[in-house]
Scaffold this motif. Structure first.
Motif, PDB file in Angstrom:
ATOM      1  N   ALA A 137      28.699  52.681  40.442  1.00 57.66           N
ATOM      2  CA  ALA A 137      29.787  51.831  39.941  1.00 57.66           C
ATOM      3  C   ALA A 137      30.249  52.315  38.571  1.00 57.66           C
ATOM      4  O   ALA A 137      29.434  52.700  37.728  1.00 57.66           O
ATOM      5  N   PRO A 138      31.544  52.319  38.312  1.00 62.22           N
ATOM      6  CA  PRO A 138      32.052  52.757  37.007  1.00 62.22           C
ATOM      7  C   PRO A 138      31.557  51.864  35.873  1.00 62.22           C
ATOM      8  O   PRO A 138      31.273  50.677  36.069  1.00 62.22           O
ATOM      9  N   ALA A 165      30.140  43.022  37.839  1.00 62.78           N
ATOM     10  CA  ALA A 165      30.963  42.535  38.951  1.00 62.78           C
ATOM     11  C   ALA A 165      30.531  43.184  40.258  1.00 62.78           C
ATOM     12  O   ALA A 165      30.497  42.531  41.312  1.00 62.78           O
ATOM     13  N   ALA A 166      30.178  44.471  40.193  1.00 60.30           N
ATOM     14  CA  ALA A 166      29.724  45.172  41.399  1.00 60.30           C
ATOM     15  C   ALA A 166      28.440  44.552  41.931  1.00 60.30           C
ATOM     16  O   ALA A 166      28.260  44.409  43.147  1.00 60.30           O
ATOM     17  N   LYS A 167      27.544  44.176  41.029  1.00 60.16           N
ATOM     18  CA  LYS A 167      26.290  43.544  41.449  1.00 60.16           C
ATOM     19  C   LYS A 167      26.563  42.234  42.175  1.00 60.16           C
ATOM     20  O   LYS A 167      25.953  41.937  43.210  1.00 60.16           O
ATOM     21  N   ASP A 168      27.487  41.444  41.639  1.00 56.04           N
ATOM     22  CA  ASP A 168      27.852  40.188  42.302  1.00 56.04           C
ATOM     23  C   ASP A 168      28.520  40.456  43.650  1.00 56.04           C
ATOM     24  O   ASP A 168      28.291  39.738  44.625  1.00 56.04           O
ATOM     25  N   LEU A 211      32.968  35.843  47.412  1.00 53.92           N
ATOM     26  CA  LEU A 211      33.389  37.236  47.527  1.00 53.92           C
ATOM     27  C   LEU A 211      34.844  37.400  47.096  1.00 53.92           C
ATOM     28  O   LEU A 211      35.188  38.347  46.374  1.00 53.92           O
ATOM     29  N   ARG A 212      35.688  36.474  47.503  1.00 50.85           N
ATOM     30  CA  ARG A 212      37.099  36.540  47.091  1.00 50.85           C
ATOM     31  C   ARG A 212      37.230  36.424  45.577  1.00 50.85           C
ATOM     32  O   ARG A 212      38.026  37.131  44.953  1.00 50.85           O
ATOM     33  N   ASP A 213      36.438  35.539  44.985  1.00 58.15           N
ATOM     34  CA  ASP A 213      36.489  35.373  43.528  1.00 58.15           C
ATOM     35  C   ASP A 213      36.045  36.646  42.813  1.00 58.15           C
ATOM     36  O   ASP A 213      36.655  37.061  41.814  1.00 58.15           O
ATOM     37  N   VAL A 214      34.982  37.270  43.314  1.00 62.66           N
ATOM     38  CA  VAL A 214      34.476  38.486  42.675  1.00 62.66           C
ATOM     39  C   VAL A 214      35.470  39.628  42.837  1.00 62.66           C
ATOM     40  O   VAL A 214      35.674  40.430  41.914  1.00 62.66           O
TER      41      VAL A 214
END
Length: 316
Positions: free
Chosen positions: A168-169, A175-178, A194-197
């Motif tokens: 992940a950048p 955010a990637a972890k979530d 998922l939509r929120d993240v």
């Protein structure tokens, strides 16, 4: 092999779908399950789904006497059930007969962690692993073997997810972890999260990389990670990155690839340009110099799926 008797199979099917007598309504509970087992003369457990339970070549055990009480403890469930029903047939099949030999209940295990037939929905076992070991001690090892296979698969899924997170950048890893968090029992709630993240990820990627060309190159390299995974396919978190790319201007995506793209970025491009979303909107053909760069990359170091797509008219 003893031939199946259609009437026997129909009886099992009727019982499993109609439920235990007086238990077709209401949520499953351990108390209701034990009430049935208190009336049992014998319990037959077969390592097969209900429609195969009468086959002579499947492993089975017969539980009688004090062991029925042991089985009742192993089958304790979370009261109230899951509110849902698994789509698979389930196995092993647990057939409860009363003292006269009449079949009074037919239950199935699902994924070695849930039970069907004790109420109007499936129910989670309180201790699935304990039941698995109890069955294995009595010669039914199928559930334990499945659990071992599932553990191996889960460990590989965890390793795959970690490889994606490591790629992940900078600035996007939280955010990637979530985003990569596996779904739980409440799929609707997970989908909402998922939509929120995904929305948060879109905001962050624009904040961290306001220049569109730079942002696209970063996303392409990230999108290329699943291309090298041995299992193939895209996970939900891979698809989220691809959706970020699809939201970019397609002309800018081509421009970002026109000058000295890295191998990782070309991997991401191969994934993107082979997707149904891209080909449905833009077709399979690519303009020069992107076409030559990508074809050369695939011919030199592409994966089997990339080469397959190339042979079937993608990219060229």
């Amino acid at each position: 092999m003893r031939a199946h008797h259609r009437n026997d199979v129909d009886t099992l099917t009727d019982v499993i779908y109609e439920g235990t007598t007086d238990m077709t309504e209401g949520a499953p509970t351990t108390a209701r399950l034990r009430d049935v087992l208190n009336r049992a003369g014998r319990v037959v457990i077969v390592e097969a789904s209900p429609d195969e339970a009468n086959s002579a070549d499947v492993a089975q055990i017969v539980v009688t006497g004090a062991e029925i009480a042991d089985l009742a403890r192993m089958l304790a469930i979370v009261d109230g059930g899951t509110g849902d029903r698994c789509l698979c047939d389930g196995w092993p099949t647990i057939m409860v007969h009363d003292a006269t030999g009449e079949l009074i209940a037919c239950w199935t295990l699902h994924h070695q962690s849930g039970l069907r037939g004790t109420g109007d929905c499936d129910a989670d076992l309180r201790d699935g692993p304990a039941l698995t070991e109890w069955l294995a001690e009595r010669g039914l090892t199928g559930s334990r073997e499945v659990q071992a296979e599932l553990a191996v698969q889960e460990a590989e899924e965890d390793r795959r997810r970690m490889r994606w997170l490591q790629g992940a950048p900078a600035g996007l890893r939280d955010a990637a972890k979530d985003l990569a968090h596996p779904p739980g029992d409440d799929l609707e709630a997970w989908a909402g999260q998922l939509r929120d993240v995904q929305a948060r990820l879109a905001t962050l990627i624009h904040h961290c990389h306001p220049d569109a060309i730079e942002r696209i190159r970063v996303l392409l390299a990230w999108a290329g990670i699943p291309a090298r995974e041995p299992g193939g396919g895209l996970k939900w978190y891979d698809m989220a990155v691809q959706q970020q790319l699809l939201a970019e201007d397609p002309d800018l995506i081509l421009a970002a690839l026109a000058t000295s793209p890295s191998p990782a970025q070309l991997d991401g491009a191969a994934q993107l340009f082979g997707s149904l979303d891209w080909t449905g909107a833009h077709g399979r053909r690519l303009p020069e110099p992107v076409r030559s760069l990508l074809v050369g990359h695939i011919q030199a170091a592409g994966t089997d799926p990339m080469r397959f797509r190339l042979r079937h008219g993608y990219y060229a």
